[in-house]
Structure formats: structure tokens, C-alpha cells
Write an enzyme that holds these catalytic residues in place. Structure first.
Site, PDB file in Angstrom:
ATOM      1  N   HIS A 172     -10.231  -5.402  -2.866  1.00 29.51           N
ATOM      2  CA  HIS A 172      -8.873  -5.620  -2.359  1.00 29.51           C
ATOM      3  C   HIS A 172      -8.960  -5.923  -0.880  1.00 29.51           C
ATOM      4  O   HIS A 172      -9.758  -5.332  -0.150  1.00 29.51           O
ATOM      5  CB  HIS A 172      -7.978  -4.414  -2.617  1.00 29.51           C
ATOM      6  N   MET A 173      -8.125  -6.834  -0.466  1.00 29.46           N
ATOM      7  CA  MET A 173      -8.012  -7.171   0.947  1.00 29.46           C
ATOM      8  C   MET A 173      -6.779  -6.455   1.474  1.00 29.46           C
ATOM      9  O   MET A 173      -5.678  -6.645   0.970  1.00 29.46           O
ATOM     10  CB  MET A 173      -7.862  -8.690   1.094  1.00 29.46           C
ATOM     11  N   HIS A 174      -6.986  -5.605   2.473  1.00 27.11           N
ATOM     12  CA  HIS A 174      -5.839  -4.999   3.157  1.00 27.11           C
ATOM     13  C   HIS A 174      -5.262  -6.063   4.082  1.00 27.11           C
ATOM     14  O   HIS A 174      -5.997  -6.624   4.919  1.00 27.11           O
ATOM     15  CB  HIS A 174      -6.291  -3.817   4.020  1.00 27.11           C
TER      16      HIS A 174
ATOM     17  N   VAL B 151     -11.070   2.620  -3.969  1.00 28.70           N
ATOM     18  CA  VAL B 151     -10.723   2.015  -5.267  1.00 28.70           C
ATOM     19  C   VAL B 151     -11.717   0.875  -5.507  1.00 28.70           C
ATOM     20  O   VAL B 151     -11.820  -0.050  -4.680  1.00 28.70           O
ATOM     21  CB  VAL B 151      -9.275   1.491  -5.283  1.00 28.70           C
TER      22      VAL B 151
ATOM     23  N   ASP C 160       0.856  -1.186   0.000  1.00 29.69           N
ATOM     24  CA  ASP C 160       0.000   0.000   0.000  1.00 29.69           C
ATOM     25  C   ASP C 160       0.895   1.240   0.000  1.00 29.69           C
ATOM     26  O   ASP C 160       1.889   1.310   0.721  1.00 29.69           O
ATOM     27  CB  ASP C 160      -0.918  -0.005   1.236  1.00 29.69           C
ATOM     28  N   ILE C 161       0.515   2.228  -0.786  1.00 32.84           N
ATOM     29  CA  ILE C 161       1.307   3.448  -0.931  1.00 32.84           C
ATOM     30  C   ILE C 161       1.277   4.297   0.350  1.00 32.84           C
ATOM     31  O   ILE C 161       2.150   5.137   0.566  1.00 32.84           O
ATOM     32  CB  ILE C 161       0.801   4.253  -2.159  1.00 32.84           C
TER      33      ILE C 161
ATOM     34  N   ASN D 263     -12.859  -2.945   2.684  1.00 32.34           N
ATOM     35  CA  ASN D 263     -13.787  -1.833   2.818  1.00 32.34           C
ATOM     36  C   ASN D 263     -14.810  -1.887   1.692  1.00 32.34           C
ATOM     37  O   ASN D 263     -14.474  -2.238   0.559  1.00 32.34           O
ATOM     38  CB  ASN D 263     -13.025  -0.508   2.754  1.00 32.34           C
TER      39      ASN D 263
HETATM   40  P1  AMP Z   1      -9.683   1.481   0.101  1.00 32.67           P
HETATM   41  O1  AMP Z   1      -9.788   2.821   0.753  1.00 32.67           O
HETATM   42  O2  AMP Z   1     -10.086   0.335   0.975  1.00 32.67           O
HETATM   43  O3  AMP Z   1     -10.375   1.457  -1.242  1.00 32.67           O
HETATM   44  O4  AMP Z   1      -8.127   1.240  -0.139  1.00 32.67           O
HETATM   45  C1  AMP Z   1      -7.418   1.768  -1.207  1.00 32.67           C
HETATM   46  C2  AMP Z   1      -5.977   1.718  -0.829  1.00 32.67           C
HETATM   47  O5  AMP Z   1      -5.189   1.895  -1.986  1.00 32.67           O
HETATM   48  C3  AMP Z   1      -5.557   2.786   0.175  1.00 32.67           C
HETATM   49  O6  AMP Z   1      -5.054   2.180   1.365  1.00 32.67           O
HETATM   50  C4  AMP Z   1      -4.469   3.553  -0.582  1.00 32.67           C
HETATM   51  O7  AMP Z   1      -3.420   3.966   0.257  1.00 32.67           O
HETATM   52  C5  AMP Z   1      -4.023   2.542  -1.599  1.00 32.67           C
HETATM   53  N1  AMP Z   1      -3.420   3.101  -2.805  1.00 32.67           N
HETATM   54  C6  AMP Z   1      -3.852   4.166  -3.526  1.00 32.67           C
HETATM   55  N2  AMP Z   1      -3.055   4.349  -4.607  1.00 32.67           N
HETATM   56  C7  AMP Z   1      -2.112   3.364  -4.560  1.00 32.67           C
HETATM   57  C8  AMP Z   1      -1.010   3.013  -5.405  1.00 32.67           C
HETATM   58  N3  AMP Z   1      -0.708   3.702  -6.520  1.00 32.67           N
HETATM   59  N4  AMP Z   1      -0.241   1.959  -5.032  1.00 32.67           N
HETATM   60  C9  AMP Z   1      -0.529   1.272  -3.917  1.00 32.67           C
HETATM   61  N5  AMP Z   1      -1.561   1.538  -3.094  1.00 32.67           N
HETATM   62  C10 AMP Z   1      -2.344   2.582  -3.411  1.00 32.67           C
END
Ligand code: AMP
Length: 114
Positions: free
Chosen positions: A100-102, A96, A30-31, A87
Site C-alpha cells: 500500500h502506498m500511503h 499489513v 487510513d483509519i 513501508n
Molecule cells: P503500514 O504500517 O505501512 O503497514 O500501514 C498500515 C496502515 O493501515 C496504517 O496506517 C493503519 O492505520 C491502517 N489501517 C489499519 N486498519 C485499517 C482499516 N480497517 N481501515 C483503514 N486503514 C487501516
């Protein structure tokens, strides 16, 4: 199928720190990490939200969990434990729209999560 940030990571049109990959699943850092280890595990097929998971996705959802298990063991965090979070939509603060699973590990997690 609409393009998302994560479909672009899958097709390598934007970069990511990929830490896990198999035929069906990708895992990348995660960024904006919320723990010492914060990896996003995604299916390579696009499913927008948790609400869109259907019985035909059973196999890929299982593969998502298996990938997490493999990675947790590989980095030695399986026995310490970790948190996995998905989420969904506005109240879940999903940003996004490609499921995706954090995967969060490397510190004591708190509850409630806020
Ligand atoms: P969510 O809020 O559950 O949709 O999670 C989206 C996640 O994507 C967040 O934790 C962001 O920090 C992460 N994210 C956004 N852009 C990038 C990227 N370019 N590379 C890796 N993670 C990202």
C-alpha cells in the site's frame, strides 16, 4: 493467496471509506490519519511487500501511481504537493502485508520522517 485486512476491504467483507476506485486500484482513508489527507492506495492483486514486486507487476505499479496522480489533482493537492510512502517489513514498520502506498497531503511534511 493469504487473506489480509486489505483483501477484506477489497472484497467488501470489512468496511472502509473508499475515495478512489478503478479496475485495478483502490484508495481508502487510513483509519489513523497522520495528515489532513491520508489515503492508502492498494493494488487489487495481492503483493505482500515491496520485496515481492516483480517485472510482471510493472503495469499495476504504474497504475498505482497514475491513480494517486488522478486523486491528487481531483482534491486539488497536486500543486501544493504531498508525500507517498511504502513501508517494508519490520524496519519499515509495515503492519499489513498487502502493499500500500500511503498518500499524505494537506500539511507541510517534515524531513527526516523519523
Ligand atoms: P503500514 O504500517 O505501512 O503497514 O500501514 C498500515 C496502515 O493501515 C496504517 O496506517 C493503519 O492505520 C491502517 N489501517 C489499519 N486498519 C485499517 C482499516 N480497517 N481501515 C483503514 N486503514 C487501516
Amino acid at each position: 493467496m493469504s487473506e489480509t485486512l486489505f483483501s477484506k476491504i477489497i472484497d467488501r467483507s470489512i468496511p472502509a471509506e473508499i475515495v478512489y476506485e478503478d479496475e485495478h486500484i483502490l484508495g481508502f482513508n487510513d483509519i489513523n490519519p497522520q495528515a489532513p489527507v491520508h489515503v492508502l492506495f492498494i493494488p487489487k492483486i495481492a503483493i505482500a511487500t515491496h520485496n515481492d514486486i516483480k517485472p510482471e507487476h510493472d503495469q499495476v505499479i504504474a497504475q498505482l501511481h497514475h491513480a494517486i496522480n488522478i486523486y491528487a489533482k481531483e482534491i486539488g493537492e497536486d500543486e501544493n504537493g504531498y508525500r507517498i510512502v511504502m513501508n517494508c517489513n519490520a524496519n519499515g514498520q509495515q503492519t499489513v502485508f498487502h502493499i500500500h502506498m500511503h498518500f499524505l497531503a494537506g500539511r507541510q511534511m517534515l524531513w527526516p520522517p523519523g
